[in-house]
Enzyme design. Structure first.
Site, PDB file in Angstrom:
ATOM      1  N   CYS A   1       0.838  -1.216   0.000  1.00  0.00           N
ATOM      2  CA  CYS A   1       0.000   0.000   0.000  1.00  0.00           C
ATOM      3  C   CYS A   1       0.864   1.253   0.000  1.00  0.00           C
ATOM      4  CB  CYS A   1      -0.908   0.024   1.232  1.00  0.00           C
ATOM      5  SG  CYS A   1      -1.986  -1.407   1.357  1.00  0.00           S
TER       6      CYS A   1
HETATM    7  C1  BEZ Z   1       0.557  -4.625   1.805  1.00  0.00           C
HETATM    8  O1  BEZ Z   1       0.048  -3.551   1.501  1.00  0.00           O
HETATM    9  O2  BEZ Z   1       1.765  -4.794   1.752  1.00  0.00           O
HETATM   10  C2  BEZ Z   1      -0.285  -5.788   2.205  1.00  0.00           C
HETATM   11  C3  BEZ Z   1      -1.484  -5.548   2.858  1.00  0.00           C
HETATM   12  C4  BEZ Z   1      -2.249  -6.623   3.267  1.00  0.00           C
HETATM   13  C5  BEZ Z   1      -1.807  -7.920   2.986  1.00  0.00           C
HETATM   14  C6  BEZ Z   1      -0.640  -8.121   2.284  1.00  0.00           C
HETATM   15  C7  BEZ Z   1       0.146  -7.042   1.907  1.00  0.00           C
END
Ligand code: BEZ
Length: 211
Positions: A45
């Site tokens: 994210c």
């Molecule tokens: C991420 O944004 O890195 C992420 C968020 C939830 C699960 C896996 C990765």
């Protein structure tokens, strides 16, 4: 609520990193990309939000506003924003919705309980000036999105809206386009005076208009 292409999307009021907004008023008469991310302080994210901030001028050029959402609070978004700027070299420059009560995530069906019962998946909605849904894509949490593809789709949607054309496989700006099968040849002659190549009666290819 399941949203389908062509549906009028739900309006909402929300707290965001840029203050309280009403979604439809915030959109004004333009296009919008509403996208959810699973959670603040997560790695994928962080990269996505930095990229959308980098691309903001490209969205603006297309009369399109971008807005993100997760079920975190605005307070958390604001704390996380410093990490985004530090690691991605770009400050957040678009609003992030704090949807801690999940009301918007629920209205837009952004929580897919069999994937994760708490967090939003990576949904993307492109919404037209008429407030109807033009595109919906859902990515898994572990896959960062390709926002260049979202810009490409906006370009295609805007060409269709303005010129009665569709775009073929892997089309990019400047490529040949397809005259809408809804247009008769007589109607097409008026709109495309330079003509077209007819590969089949239903497959009429022409230069991209408006360039
Ligand atoms: C991420 O944004 O890195 C992420 C968020 C939830 C699960 C896996 C990765």
């Amino acid at each position: 609520m399941t949203l389908r292409l062509g549906d009028r999307v739900p309006d909402f009021s929300a707290d965001t990193t840029e203050g309280k907004i009403n979604f439809f008023e915030w959109m004004e008469d333009g296009w919008a990309v509403l996208f959810s991310h699973p959670a603040d302080f997560t790695p994928v994210c962080t990269t996505e939000l930095g990229e959308v901030a980098h691309l903001k001028p490209a969205f603006e050029k297309r009369n399109t506003k971008v807005i993100g959402l997760s079920v975190d609070t605005v307070e958390d978004h604001n704390k996380w924003a410093t990490d985004i700027e530090e690691t991605q070299g770009q400050a957040l420059n678009f609003p992030l919705i704090g949807d801690a009560d999940r009301s918007i995530a629920t209205a837009y069906d952004m929580i897919h309980p069999n994937a994760d019962s708490t967090f939003t998946v990576r949904s993307v909605f492109i919404i037209g000036p008429d407030k109807t849904l033009k595109l919906q894509i859902t990515y898994p949490a572990s896959t960062g999105r390709n926002f260049s593809e979202i810009l490409r789709v906006i370009d295609s949607l805007q060409l269709t809206a303005n010129y009665s054309v569709a775009t073929p496989v892997n089309w990019t700006q400047g490529g040949k386009v397809i005259i809408s099968p809804q247009l008769t040849d007589d109607e097409a002659k008026k709109k495309f005076p330079n003509g077209w190549e007819e590969l089949k009666p239903y497959l009429r290819v022409t230069d991209q208009p408006g360039r």
